[in-house]
Design a protein around this motif. Structure first.
Motif, PDB file in Angstrom:
ATOM      1  N   GLU A 338       8.316  93.418 -33.008  1.00 52.61           N
ATOM      2  CA  GLU A 338       6.880  93.713 -33.031  1.00 52.61           C
ATOM      3  C   GLU A 338       6.093  92.591 -33.685  1.00 52.61           C
ATOM      4  O   GLU A 338       5.036  92.186 -33.204  1.00 52.61           O
ATOM      5  N   PHE A 341       5.711  89.491 -31.288  1.00 52.70           N
ATOM      6  CA  PHE A 341       4.779  89.607 -30.165  1.00 52.70           C
ATOM      7  C   PHE A 341       3.330  89.773 -30.634  1.00 52.70           C
ATOM      8  O   PHE A 341       2.403  89.317 -29.961  1.00 52.70           O
ATOM      9  N   ALA A 345       0.285  87.144 -29.621  1.00 52.53           N
ATOM     10  CA  ALA A 345      -1.015  87.555 -29.072  1.00 52.53           C
ATOM     11  C   ALA A 345      -2.159  86.972 -29.884  1.00 52.53           C
ATOM     12  O   ALA A 345      -3.172  86.531 -29.338  1.00 52.53           O
ATOM     13  N   SER A 541       5.509  98.435 -29.525  1.00 50.02           N
ATOM     14  CA  SER A 541       4.609  98.088 -28.421  1.00 50.02           C
ATOM     15  C   SER A 541       5.061  96.818 -27.714  1.00 50.02           C
ATOM     16  O   SER A 541       4.548  96.486 -26.643  1.00 50.02           O
ATOM     17  N   TRP A 542       6.050  96.090 -28.304  1.00 47.61           N
ATOM     18  CA  TRP A 542       6.536  94.875 -27.669  1.00 47.61           C
ATOM     19  C   TRP A 542       7.123  95.152 -26.291  1.00 47.61           C
ATOM     20  O   TRP A 542       7.199  94.253 -25.448  1.00 47.61           O
ATOM     21  N   TRP A 544       5.718  96.707 -23.996  1.00 50.90           N
ATOM     22  CA  TRP A 544       4.655  96.518 -23.008  1.00 50.90           C
ATOM     23  C   TRP A 544       4.696  95.098 -22.430  1.00 50.90           C
ATOM     24  O   TRP A 544       4.217  94.870 -21.319  1.00 50.90           O
ATOM     25  N   GLN A 545       5.230  94.147 -23.200  1.00 50.30           N
ATOM     26  CA  GLN A 545       5.370  92.782 -22.710  1.00 50.30           C
ATOM     27  C   GLN A 545       6.722  92.571 -22.030  1.00 50.30           C
ATOM     28  O   GLN A 545       6.806  92.001 -20.941  1.00 50.30           O
ATOM     29  N   THR A 554      -1.298  92.589 -20.438  1.00 49.84           N
ATOM     30  CA  THR A 554      -1.682  93.874 -21.036  1.00 49.84           C
ATOM     31  C   THR A 554      -1.465  93.884 -22.537  1.00 49.84           C
ATOM     32  O   THR A 554      -2.345  94.285 -23.316  1.00 49.84           O
ATOM     33  N   HIS A 555      -0.286  93.458 -22.973  1.00 51.22           N
ATOM     34  CA  HIS A 555       0.024  93.477 -24.400  1.00 51.22           C
ATOM     35  C   HIS A 555      -0.935  92.591 -25.189  1.00 51.22           C
ATOM     36  O   HIS A 555      -1.464  92.989 -26.236  1.00 51.22           O
ATOM     37  N   GLU A 556      -1.176  91.378 -24.688  1.00 53.13           N
ATOM     38  CA  GLU A 556      -2.080  90.462 -25.389  1.00 53.13           C
ATOM     39  C   GLU A 556      -3.499  91.017 -25.462  1.00 53.13           C
ATOM     40  O   GLU A 556      -4.152  90.952 -26.510  1.00 53.13           O
ATOM     41  N   TRP A 559      -3.725  93.904 -28.090  1.00 50.11           N
ATOM     42  CA  TRP A 559      -3.644  93.477 -29.484  1.00 50.11           C
ATOM     43  C   TRP A 559      -4.811  92.580 -29.883  1.00 50.11           C
ATOM     44  O   TRP A 559      -5.302  92.654 -31.011  1.00 50.11           O
TER      45      TRP A 559
END
Length: 751
Positions: A338, A341, A345, A541-542, A544-545, A554-556, A559
């Motif tokens: 986590e 990532f 971001a 949530s990592w 999601w990447q 999406t992840h970037e 965050w």
């Protein structure tokens, strides 16, 4: 009808005092009334068994009540009831007649403009009737109050309506003039936000009644208006902003309109809006802030077919896109995916600066993004000066015991006093499992942490947006709301979750983790003191990447939006503000600055200066004075004489020490205010009249105004006594009482 029954208007009774003119004392009246009632009761009691046996029980009471009431009424008339009321002496008092001469009075209603209708009312007998009894002074009111000699000099082109300021000026003249009343002819479209309590109190203190005559329709048949737009005054470069646009419409229910945001001629965002029932509705529109600089934005609704007032479809707002890079301190108790990532971001966002410290072993930390070798050398900051240099803090999987009690207090002060942002993540050493429940940090968090351990679970769970989450910018991956919701339903599951407890009152739950049939709070936010706090109860949530295409952002996006929210509104040591950045036909600019020291305690001995640069080479300087009611707050005022944009730089010093500076943008626009709220504001006119002892009149009813204006306690007055004994109402009441008794007797066979 009221005047027919009681001889005089209702205002005579509301303003006057009831008196008895008879020479005998009032106690004699009371004794005779009671004696009469007793006599009738004794007679009915004696006759109810022998002569009139039908009068028994409630029947005897009814007859007794009617007879006693009639006797009391006749006795009252013998004591000569009257009303004592103060009235203005003829030709010894001044009546101020104020005519609204603003642009909204030029709106045509039927066969004439509102201004022409007002002149017609005055020429139709009102002005002559007032002049027969009083000295009349004529005024016009627009953006200021001016005295006029003739009513034909009105032009109905004043750029604004300042009824409150005009009334204040009339009250000032009342100190040297016997002003007995004010007559205001207007549509009530006040542009200064209404008539303040101070003005109302001054009018009531002088006992000057204000009679109002309202012109114009109370709503247009077909119109849509942008009544307000709320958006941040400051933003970071490249961020996305959400404008809350309030619309008010009549006649277009079920129709579709288009909402647009423009920066100059460039369209930043545009979307359709479904209009609901007549009245107000609020819509959100998201648009990019762009590069650093001052933005003059126009928020508008495209004109609709048949619209009666197209000039109220757009408003101007200012946003200062700042070049600063907020610094975020990320504290992690263990190396994990986590952290990697989230940091990636943040590094891809050129407007953010992340400083991180990761505990690699029990006594070692790994620092990244530090500004100098000494930064975080001793671990988590131990002083306010060191911690308060950051704009936001992220606490990852690190137990509360890693922070000393004084450092935990500092974290709370960072949010409360500093105004910073705090984000607490989930993890095996975080939240409840990190023993934060009984620490000062728990006061800041938007959830009540559970007391139990083992709240962190390494199970994959899907994410569900709540209602507020669907509307929040933090969860906005795609601009279209429907597509955004669909995108969230396709998001990979989180790698883990944590039971964060229950949301506190006032907190907002944006996301939930779906654990079987349970919905656990996942992303929760709240304001605390001057700052804000959030809990994101996961360290997974990592996925999601990792579980999506390498090009997927999406992840970037998620965050970066969360980190900007966390740090964007963190104030500096000096914060400047003004109630209105866009002045619509106004010139007065109230200035406010809040100054704090390095520990963010209020500074009371600073020298604060506002340096203003404007159009046409305007340059000015205003020294702000301490506010005696708010420590660390400094106030001032300036007048913007020219239209255009202004830049105001605030500088605070204490001796030679520089305490901080801030920049504020302003804009003055003329010819705008009268385009909005152009309907008759009857509520304002009625309230003004009722609060001051006057009366609201429709134009068709003003024939009797000159008589009612006479009833006032201001100016030079004389006390009048008006007889009531011969009022038709008393005769009709006596007839009703006697007739009722006769009808009851006839019904019961006792006539």
């Amino acid at each position: 009808m009221f005047e027919f029954l009681f001889k005089y208007p209702a205002s005579v009774f509301t303003k006057g005092t009831f008196v008895l003119l008879g020479q005998w004392p009032v106690w004699v009246l009371a004794v005779l009334a009671v004696g009469s009632a007793g006599l009738f009761g004794w007679i009915i009691y004696k006759r109810r068994t022998s002569v009139l046996p039908v009068f028994r029980g409630w029947r005897s009471v009814a007859i007794w009540g009617l007879q006693s009431a009639l006797a009391a009424l006749l006795l009252l008339l013998l004591w000569q009831p009257a009303i004592s009321i103060a009235s203005l002496k003829s030709q010894q008092n001044v009546v101020a007649v104020i005519l609204d001469d603003s642009k909204s009075m030029a709106i045509r209603e039927g066969d004439a403009t509102r201004s022409a209708q007002a002149l017609r009312v005055l020429d139709g007998g009102l002005l002559k009737g007032l002049q027969e009894k009083f000295q009349v002074r004529l005024y016009r009111v627009g953006d200021s109050l001016q005295r006029v000699e003739k009513i034909d000099t009105l032009t109905a082109n004043a750029p604004a309506t300042r009824l409150g300021d005009g009334l204040k000026q009339v009250m000032a003249e009342a100190a040297s003039l016997p002003i007995g009343a004010v007559v205001l002819l207007s549509d009530g479209a006040e542009n200064a936000g209404g008539i303040d309590l101070e003005t109302i109190s001054e009018i009531k203190r002088r006992r000057i009644p204000v009679h109002t005559v309202g012109f114009g329709r109370e709503k247009f048949d077909r119109d849509i208006e942008v009544t307000d737009v709320v958006l941040p005054a400051r933003a970071l470069a490249d961020s996305r902003l959400s404008a809350q646009v309030t619309l008010r419409q009549n006649g277009y229910s079920g129709k579709q309109a288009r909402l647009t945001v423009k920066d100059g001629g460039k369209v930043l965002a545009s979307r359709p809006v479904q209009l609901k029932g007549d009245g107000q509705q609020t819509e959100a529109i998201v648009f990019p802030a762009g590069l650093a600089g001052a933005r003059v934005l126009q928020v508008s609704v495209d004109p609709l077919e048949g619209e009666e007032n197209g000039a109220n479809n757009a408003v101007t707002r200012l946003v200062n896109v700042e070049p600063r890079k907020p610094r975020i301190l990320y504290v992690e108790g263990e190396p994990r995916w986590e952290f990697k990532f989230i940091r990636r971001a943040a590094e891809e966002d050129r407007t953010l600066e992340m400083v991180s410290m990761v505990r690699t072993t029990q006594n070692k930390i790994y620092r990244q993004g530090i500004g100098n070798p000494k930064e975080l050398e001793q671990g988590f900051p131990a002083t306010a000066e060191d911690l308060f240099q950051y704009d936001a803090i992220i606490l990852g999987s690190v137990e509360a015991g890693y922070l000393t009690p004084s450092q935990q207090e500092l974290v709370r002060d960072f949010v409360d006093r500093r105004g910073g942002g705090l984000l607490a993540l989930g993890g095996r050493f975080a939240l409840g499992d990190g023993s934060y429940a009984k620490t000062p940090v728990a006061d800041v968090l938007p959830v009540v942490l559970p007391q139990s351990k083992s709240t962190f679970q390494r199970d994959q769970v899907p994410v569900v947006l709540t209602g507020p989450g669907r509307d929040s910018l933090l969860c906005r991956l795609l601009e279209d709301p429907a597509k955004n919701m669909e995108r969230w339903t396709k998001m990979p599951k989180l790698a883990n979750y944590q039971d964060a407890g229950t949301a506190k009152p006032g907190a907002v739950v944006l996301m939930e983790a779906l654990v079987g049939t349970r919905h656990l709070p996942l992303l929760v936010t709240q304001n605390y003191g001057r700052g804000r706090a959030a809990v994101f109860a996961t360290g997974g949530s990592w996925r999601w990447q990792m579980q999506q295409d390498v090009s997927d952002k999406t992840h970037e996006i998620f965050w970066q939006q969360l980190l900007r929210w966390l740090a964007n509104e963190t104030p500096g040591r000096m914060v400047s503000s003004t109630p209105k950045q866009v002045l619509a036909d106004e010139t007065r600019v109230p200035l406010r600055a809040e100054v704090r020291d390095k520990k963010y305690n209020p500074v009371t001995d600073a020298r604060v200066e506002a340096r203003i640069v404007g159009p046409g080479g305007v340059a000015a300087s205003v020294e702000l004075k301490p506010d005696p009611l708010n420590s660390g707050v400094y106030l001032g005022e300036w007048t913007a004489d020219k239209t255009g944009s202004y830049l105001v730089e605030f500088v605070a010093k204490r001796g030679e020490e520089d305490l901080g500076h801030d920049v504020l943008t302003l804009r003055r626009e003329d010819g705008v205010a009268e385009n909005f709220h152009a309907e008759q504001n009857r509520d304002l006119l009625e309230k003004l009249a009722s609060e001051t002892g006057g009366k609201y009149w429709k134009p068709a009813d003003v024939k009797k105004m000159s008589e009612e204006v006479s009833y006032s306690e201001a100016g030079i007055t004389v006390r009048e006594t008006k007889d009531l004994w011969d009022a038709p109402a008393f005769f009709l009441l006596a007839l009703l009482l006697r007739s009722s008794e006769w009808l009851l007797r006839r019904k019961w066979g006792a006539v």
